[in-house]
Structure formats: C-alpha cells, structure tokens
Design a protein around this motif. Structure first.
Motif, PDB file in Angstrom:
ATOM      1  N   SER A 693      39.715  55.779  -8.813  1.00  0.00           N
ATOM      2  CA  SER A 693      39.088  57.064  -8.517  1.00  0.00           C
ATOM      3  C   SER A 693      37.758  56.805  -7.819  1.00  0.00           C
ATOM      4  CB  SER A 693      38.865  57.865  -9.803  1.00  0.00           C
ATOM      5  OG  SER A 693      38.330  59.136  -9.511  1.00  0.00           O
ATOM      6  N   LEU A 699      41.465  59.933  -5.217  1.00  0.00           N
ATOM      7  CA  LEU A 699      42.148  59.420  -6.404  1.00  0.00           C
ATOM      8  C   LEU A 699      43.525  58.921  -5.974  1.00  0.00           C
ATOM      9  CD1 LEU A 699      42.498  59.037  -9.498  1.00  0.00           C
ATOM     10  CD2 LEU A 699      43.262  61.419  -9.602  1.00  0.00           C
ATOM     11  N   GLY A 715      40.942  64.084  -5.985  1.00  0.00           N
ATOM     12  CA  GLY A 715      39.942  63.385  -6.771  1.00  0.00           C
ATOM     13  C   GLY A 715      39.018  64.333  -7.496  1.00  0.00           C
ATOM     14  N   ARG A 723      33.293  58.428 -12.562  1.00  0.00           N
ATOM     15  CA  ARG A 723      34.726  58.705 -12.549  1.00  0.00           C
ATOM     16  C   ARG A 723      35.347  57.985 -13.743  1.00  0.00           C
ATOM     17  NH1 ARG A 723      32.673  61.422  -9.328  1.00  0.00           N
ATOM     18  NH2 ARG A 723      33.261  61.869  -7.167  1.00  0.00           N
ATOM     19  N   ALA A 736      42.371  61.927 -15.512  1.00  0.00           N
ATOM     20  CA  ALA A 736      41.244  61.642 -14.624  1.00  0.00           C
ATOM     21  C   ALA A 736      40.142  62.670 -14.822  1.00  0.00           C
ATOM     22  CB  ALA A 736      41.707  61.638 -13.164  1.00  0.00           C
TER      23      ALA A 736
END
Length: 964
Positions: A693, A699, A715, A723, A736
């Motif tokens: 990321s 991402l 992302g 991140r 994420a």
C-alpha cells in the motif's frame, strides 16, 4: 443420477481446495522458463498442475507405468511449447487437453501390445451409491472436455472444477465477465449435447471430480523429483548422457513435430546420470525380460538442509554504498572530480570516495541545514542554516559556514541577521570563491569569504526564493514573484527584470559567460534574458518547471532535475541534459524510482553527479555509464517489513518499491514497483501473495513468487504517511487502512471490495476528515495497527485510542493510554486482545528572561501493555531515550520487540509479553524504526535509517541486560 442442485453446492464447497495462482501468474512462470531458462518456474508449474495432470493420466490409461509415461510426456511437451502455451487461455486447460490425448494414445498402445509388468495397482472402491457408472462417466467427461476448444475448456475447469465464480474466472483469465458468461453457456451446451448421446446427465458429470477418490491425486515423489531435475538440466543446456526412454519420447512426439522433439531430446537428454538410474522415467531400470531390477531401487528425494544460522551481528539487507539520509541535499565534486561532497539534513557535510561509494569523512555543523553551494573546483563549500552553539535545546543563531574542502575544516562561521520567522535561506558563490551571497527572506548580503566580513547588503525585504550569482560575482539575481538583477559593486539599487506569477519557483542561473540569465516563469517555461538590456531573448519549454539545474563548464549543456508530475513521472526520475540555446534534449540519466533533488558537474565537465533523498549517482557524461558501485538495495527509507512462511523477507520503502530477500544470505530477489512511497506490506499465510500500500491511492496485490501484479485496488489516500495491510488467516481477504481513514476489506481472489468502513479518530468529525485543507495538517505517521487475525483495528490520537471491529467497522472501545499525548508506536497482539503502546515522557518548559519559552524534550519514554477487553493496563515500563520507533509481537504473542534509543545508541529490546520483563537487547548499527518477527518467532528484522535492514537470530543476537 446426482441432483443438479447438489452438484452446484459441491462446486462451491470445492472453492476451499482451489489451487492458488491464476492464468496471469502461470503465463509469467512460462515467460520465466521460456525466456530466462528458470528451472524454478517449471518446478512451480509442476507443483500447481501436476496433481490434475496425474489424475487425468491415471484415468486415461490402464496401467501405472503407462500413466507415468503419459504424465512425463505431457510436461515434456509443455517444456518444448512454452512460448506457444503462453497464448492459450489457461495453462491448466491446455495441460488437461494434452494429458487426455496422450493418455488415450498410451492406452491404445498398451491395448495393441499389453505388458503384464505394467499393470496398474487396483483403484479404490467407488462410493456405494455410485455403481459401476462413475468410472465410465469420468472417462466420458475427460474425453468430451478434451474435444472442446481451449477457451471453452478453460472456463469449465475453473468454474466447475475449481469452484470459482464467473467473475473470479474472468479476473484470472483476463477476460470480461460477459465473455466468460457466454463461453460457459456455449461449453455447457456442447457438453450437454455430447454427454446426453452417451446417456449421461450434465450436472452429474460435472460433479464427478468432486466425488471420486482421486480428485486430490498426489503426484508420486519420484516423478516430481525426476521432472524437477529434468528442468534443471534442460535450462543448463546439458547435451551429454543417454537418450530419453523411447516410450516417453514416442508419446511426446505425437504432440510435437519430429524435428522439434529431436532438438528437445538433444538439449535435455539429461546430465548427472538420471536416465542411467531410471530417474527420468520414474521407474527403476528393467531387465531384458521386463522385470524390475532389485539392484537399483529409486532413491527418495534428499531431505532439505536446515537453514544456516545467522551470525550474532545479523545479516544486512541492502547496501550503504552511495546511501545517505537527508532531504533536499546538495552534491558537488572536489579533488579534481575524484571526491563527492554532500551537505544536507542534520547539518552534516560528508566526503565520499566515488570509486567505492563510501563516506571517508564527516563534519558535524551542530545545527539545521537550509542550503549549500560550492565553487566549480569544489575547494570551497558554503552552507547556510541555524547554529546551536550550546546544544539543540539552547539559543540558536543564523549562520554561514565556509568550509575548506581540501583541509576538511570550517574556515569561518559567519553570523547572519536574525530571521523574522520565515524559512527562506539561500547561498551562492562566485567561481573564484572570493564572494559568498546569502539571501534571507529577501535580505541579500555579499560576504568576503577570506575575512568573513560583510561587503554589501540590500535591506529591502523582497519576497524572495530565487538566488543566482554570475561566475565573476558581480551580478546577483533574486526574487520570487518578481525577478531582480543587482550589480552590487555599482552601489545602485536592484532593477526589476521581469514579473512572474508562479509561486514557489526557486530556479534561476547565469550562463557561464555571464551574458544570459535563465529563470523559470509562468507556466513552467524557462525565459532567457539578456543581462545587459534586460530583454527576454528566447523561451524554452523543458517539459515542465525545473527544480534545480546546473550549466556545464563550457556553457553548452544544461543539466536539469524536475519535480515528479503525475502526467510524466519519468521526468522527475532522471537528470535530463538540454541544449540551452535550442531547448533540445541531448541526454538523459535515470535515478531510480524517486526524484533527483540536485545536480552538479565536475570542473572538467567529464562527470555529472545527482542526489535523491537517500541516494547518490555519478556518471561518465561521454559514455552515459554510472561510475562507482551499484549494489542492489533500497534507495529510500525502509517503511515496512514482513516475512513469508518460507522465511523470505519482504521490505517496503519510500523508493516506491517492495523487495524480497533471502534472510540468511541477504541476496535480493523480487522488485515490485509502485507509483509512490510504499508504507505498508503484508504476505499471505501461504506465501503466495504479497500486498503493498503506497501513497497516491496505490494498493496492489502481487504474486509473491513471480512478481506478477494480480490486482490494482483503490488505495487509502493520495497523501499522508501511514498505511496498514493484513491478510486474513485463510488468505482469502486483505484488510487495508490508511490516511483516508477508511478500513476496507478486499477479496484476495478476485480483487473485489467486500466491505468499507470509516474510522473517525478521537476528537474529530467526518466533516473535518473530508476537508482537503485540514487533511494536509491533520495526519502524519499515525501508529495504527490491524491484528494478525484481522479481528481488531486500533487507532490512537493524542492521549486516547479507539478500538474498532474490522468486520463491522463499529467502535468497540475507547480509553486513555498516554496522559501526556504523543503516542509514537502501537501494536496489537495476534489475537487482538492486547495492545502495546509507547509514548513520550514528560518534557520540561523554561521561561526565559526575554519572555520566550524554551522546551526541553523528555529523556525517557514509556511502553505499556493494555487488555483491550477490560481496558486495564497490564504493565508499564520506562526506558531512556525520547521515544520508541517500532513495536511488534511475535506470532504466538509471547514476545514483544521495541526499537528505542538507549543513551546515544539504538537497540531492540525484547520483552516477555505477560510480565513486561526485558529478556535481552540487540545493539543496532544505526538508528532503527520498523521491526518484524518471522513466522517462527525466532528471527527478527529491523529497518535501519540508512535504507538497509538487518535480520537477527534471537538465539545468537539477543544479549542479556547488563546490570548497573
């Protein structure tokens, strides 16, 4: 027959057994094998598709020996046709068809001349409710699938045999969902018609692979070993040794032309005596009568050797050659082009041996650096900044340091007028080194470098930012919105040369003859002014606004570095040479994946040097070749670490890359390139995938073995600094989080978004999070964390931390962990039930007689462990040093590692999680930040400040705490 609804349920149940890796990854492996002669790629394809091919060969033949011949012949054909197979819809589909055809031919051969010695061992009994029709249905299905075109067979195998949805199949094959849907319908129609003629129902036929005993067939070890050795010998180009078994060659020849097969046999007839031992055929050598010889049993594959021990000092990952830490550094040549001199962050001047890329001397100036300049010969270096004569926390003053580079000493420290609060400081030198010019917030001084005395000063504070001096030192150009030219020796006031509306431009420069001045103007164009008349004589378009530039000694070439732009990233990642008269590009020197910040020529014009935030570059201008060492390694701050299950270390960096390394040798492997600083990295539990990321909403999920990009996802923000990524324990999903404050869950199988939740930090509102202006100042490097089991997410702000449920995004708890604020590091235990945090200690404030307040940083920091459920502290520990830069739990949660400063050195402390007891320390070679355990919990990787990382074995590197 089977109820179609039951078959459908079984297809979905098979998803958990689907083989990893898609068509894209298979093609990448074939590319490596065909182009790079990589035997590991062939071995990986064998591991992925061997079980399916083996099962097909067993079903298509009558004997075990014939199945082994067909199996080997199938992969021989793959080896010869690797380039053509890359164009197929699916490698698995292609192998399925070849194996079925070769198996039928092997069966026909055996029917013509049966050999009792080649009888197959009895198959397991079919299910009680299957009757005798299962084997017939299975054989019919194989035959009809082999008759389908490759693109139709591929969708059937993925959708019905591997349990993928049509969307997942489309993602693997690189097709649209509409195309897959149409081909599935067409394949089903053809199969239904053909199987109906045989008296077989389609739904039942497609369920057969899920119900029969050999659906999970295992390739015999001796076949795997034989083919792996065969691939190694083929890629080495072995041309000696006995011929291949005629039975295998004959079967393979039916799929490959005779001429091509002769070439294949000549190339890989095998070395190391494999055929003499019967290894490639997969059977012990036979006597003339056909019976197996007891004198030469098949040897079992050798047991893997244990990994070598890591020395106590650890294994260094990356290189320190031509590496330094410092934003906006300046680089110059000295010592007739044999030495580099850099000035940068921390007010440190370094001298470099160009041939070896190593620092030979340093001068610590004790202060803050803002700008630097050098004479063309490099004998004099001028550095402007802030000096701390009595230490960092004491009074400071603006100064100019004049450094004699041959003697490597500071000639003068010249006091400058105090600034009014701005940050603008520039310095320039005349070519002979007699005059230094300093600009501070539009206040321009001319200083005699021999005596350190001020010769002239322009006190009208003009909004400045640009500074240039002619080589004879008689003319000075400065300004920002407006450009001024000052002939200071005449005693006259500066004259306005041009008006500019572009803000923040710092670039201007005199041509070596002093007759022309170049300056960046509106729209990023470069205007050339006649110094005598002040008239613009030409305008150059260099593709965007230059950041810094430098004229060659003869004035014929302009070396330019530019800020990276989204529409043309390559411009910022190179030094570009231009003809300053015509504006024509005449050369280009790449500088890796990050922006160059400064560029200089050697005095003879034969060499060129540039510097990024962490890397130095030197080139021979004539040949364009780099000078000095070029060992592989990161060219930016290492911002994340993660181990795979095989022990490989993956490191993320601000140089826009993720790299993989051998933890025992430090040897580099993969390089995965992102668009910006990579601030998060994770490896899936099975080691098949790696996620990165980065900033700029970048991402991605990569194949951890081939380096092929699997998915490019949305992302977590364009800017910011934090991140976090984590694969779920089953490897099917990726969690994420980043500075956009969204916690997203993605499917690692098809790249689809599963869920999305906004995490609002304590004390803020969603409206504030959505304000672009406030976003610039709101977040830096937030020490958030996702637990390894992906159940819990922790987000601190100021003195509190919020705990969120990853699956729902709901806030579960909020409690105070740092009464004085300033959480510097945070980590969740693998099960999300414990939280470790570090915060700065108590600083002090001193009220000075002049009314100012002097702040002194704390000399200690505090690490604490909290029970997330009860929100109670388990233990607290105090350590010397201002803060901890990294925290990590071992995979079993029993150990906690923290990177912290101890006195003047950095160390890793390893604590017992339950008690907080310090078990030992590891002294680091430089400052450290991120830390990670491997999957065994006995190795530890630490990111160093110098772009490297170090892997330690806790059994040898951990030293007991010395009692004082």
């Amino acid at each position: 027959m089977l109820d179609p609804r039951t078959g459908t349920a079984l297809y979905r149940a098979a998803a958990s057994r689907a083989a990893p890796g898609g068509a894209t990854a298979d093609r990448a492996l074939l590319e490596r094998f065909a182009r790079d002669h990589d035997p590991g790629a062939f071995t990986e394809l064998l591991a992925r598709h061997g079980p399916t091919v083996w099962a097909v060969c067993r079903r298509a033949t009558r004997t075990e020996a014939d199945a082994e011949d067909a199996f080997q012949a199938t992969f021989l054909v793959l080896a010869r046709r690797a380039a053509r197979v890359r164009k197929a819809a699916s490698v698995g589909s292609w192998l399925y068809g070849v194996a079925t055809r070769i198996g039928r031919k092997a069966r026909a051969r055996a029917d013509r001349a049966p050999d009792p010695a080649r009888l197959m061992s009895p198959s397991p009994a079919p299910p009680p409710d299957a009757g005798l029709s299962w084997s017939e249905v299975r054989a019919a299905l194989d035959e009809e699938l082999a008759q389908l075109p490759d693109d139709l067979r591929a969708v059937v195998l993925l959708c019905y045999f591997q349990g993928l949805t049509q969307d997942e199949t489309a993602a693997q094959l690189g097709w649209t969902a509409r195309t897959v849907k149409a081909r599935v319908a067409r394949a089903r129609g053809l199969l239904r018609a053909r199987l109906t003629r045989r008296g077989i129902e389609l739904a039942a036929a497609l369920a057969v692979p899920l119900l029969t005993a050999d659906a999970g067939a295992t390739v015999p070890p001796h076949l795997r070993t034989a083919l792996a050795s065969f691939a190694t010998d083929m890629t080495r180009g072995a041309r000696t040794g006995p011929r291949l078994p005629p039975s295998v060659v004959a079967l393979a020849r039916t799929e490959v032309s005779t001429v091509k097969m002769i070439r294949l046999v000549a190339l890989c007839a095998t070395a190391a005596g494999l055929m003499a031992a019967g290894m490639l055929s997969g059977r012990p050598p036979t006597s003339p009568t056909g019976s197996a010889s007891a004198a030469a049993p098949v040897a079992a594959p050798p047991a893997p050797e244990p990994p070598p021990k890591i020395p106590a000092a650890g294994v260094r990952i990356g290189t320190t050659e031509f590496r330094q830490v410092g934003w906006h550094s300046r680089v110059f040549f000295a010592n007739d082009g044999k030495t580099l001199v850099t000035a940068g962050e921390g007010a440190v001047v370094r001298f470099w041996d160009i041939e070896h890329g190593k620092t030979t001397h340093e001068i610590q100036l004790k202060g803050l650096y803002n700008d630097a300049a050098a004479t063309p010969s490099g004998d004099l270096l001028a550095v402007v900044g802030t000096h701390w004569p009595k230490g960092k926390d004491q009074d400071s003053e603006c100064v100019l340091w004049l450094i004699d580079t041959p003697r490597r000493t500071v000639r003068h420290t010249v006091a400058l007028p105090p600034r009014l609060g701005g940050n603008s400081q520039k310095v320039a030198l005349s070519a002979d080194g007699r005059r230094a010019v300093v600009e501070q917030e539009g206040d321009v001084q001319v200083i005699d470098t021999k005596s350190g005395e001020e010769l002239m000063r322009h006190k009208d504070r003009i909004n400045a930012g640009t500074l240039a001096v002619s080589r004879d030192g008689k003319r000075i150009a400065f300004g920002r919105h407006d450009l001024y030219l000052w002939e200071w020796e005449s005693g006259e006031e500066p004259r306005k040369l041009a008006s500019r509306s572009v803000t923040g431009v710092e670039t201007a420069g005199f041509a070596p003859d002093g007759k022309t001045l170049l300056a960046v103007t509106d729209g990023g164009l470069v205007a050339a002014f006649d110094v005598t008349t002040g008239q613009r004589v030409r305008t150059l378009d260099l593709g965007g606004p230059p950041w810094k530039w430098s004229f060659s000694p003869d004035g014929r070439t302009l070396a330019v570095v530019c800020a990276e732009q989204a529409k043309n990233r390559a411009r910022g990642r190179a030094v570009v040479l231009w003809d300053p008269i015509t504006g024509t590009e005449v050369g280009r020197f790449p500088v890796g994946q990050t922006e160059a910040k400064h560029v200089s020529w050697s005095a003879d014009g034969a060499r060129l040097a540039a510097v990024t935030d962490y890397r130095l570059w030197v080139w021979d201008v004539k040949t364009g070749k780099p000078i000095g060492p070029s060992s592989p390694g990161h060219e930016g701050h290492v911002s994340g670490l993660a181990f795979g299950p095989d022990g490989r270390l993956f490191s993320a960096s601000d140089d826009h890359t993720i790299r993989s390394w051998s933890p025992t040798t430090g040897k580099p492997e993969l390089e995965l390139i992102h668009d910006s600083w990579v601030r998060g990295v994770a490896v899936s539990p099975d080691g098949a995938l790696v996620a990165g990321s980065a900033l700029l909403n970048d991402l991605r999920i990569w194949d951890a073995k081939t380096g092929a990009e699997q998915f490019r996802l949305l992302g977590n923000g364009r800017l910011g600094g934090t991140r976090r990524v984590q694969f779920t324990p089953d490897g099917r999903r990726l969690v994420a989080w980043g500075d956009d404050m969204y916690l997203r869950v993605w499917s690692a199988r098809n790249g689809k978004l599963v869920s999305e939740h906004r995490t609002v930090p304590d004390g803020l509102t969603e409206a504030q999070l959505d304000d672009p202006w406030q976003q610039r100042f709101m977040f830096g490097r937030v020490p958030a964390d996702i637990s390894s089991d992906c159940s819990t997410f922790a987000l601190p702000r100021q003195k509190n931390v919020k705990i969120f449920d990853v699956s729902t995004g709901k806030e579960r708890a909020k409690f105070e962990i740092a009464p004085n604020g300033g959480v510097t590091a945070l980590a969740l235990s693998p099960n999300g039930k414990l939280l470790a945090a570090n915060a700065r200690g108590d600083g002090s404030e001193t009220h000075l007689p002049d009314g100012r307040t002097q702040y002194t940083a704390a000399s200690e920091n505090r690490t604490s462990l909290w029970d997330v459920t009860t929100q109670k502290v388990v233990w607290k520990a105090t350590s010397l040093g201002s803060e901890t830069d990294g925290l990590a739990f071992s995979p079993d949660g029993k150990l906690l590692a923290e990177v912290t400063m101890y006195e003047k050195d950095y160390v890793v402390r390893v604590r017992e999680t339950a008690s907080g007891k310090e078990l030992g320390r590891i002294a680091l070679p430089t400052g450290g930040s991120h830390v990670a355990f491997d999957r065994t919990g006995r190795r530890l990787a630490v990111a160093n400040w110098d772009t490297t990382a170090t892997v330690y074995d806790l059994d040898t590197a951990l030293k007991p705490v010395a009692l004082k």
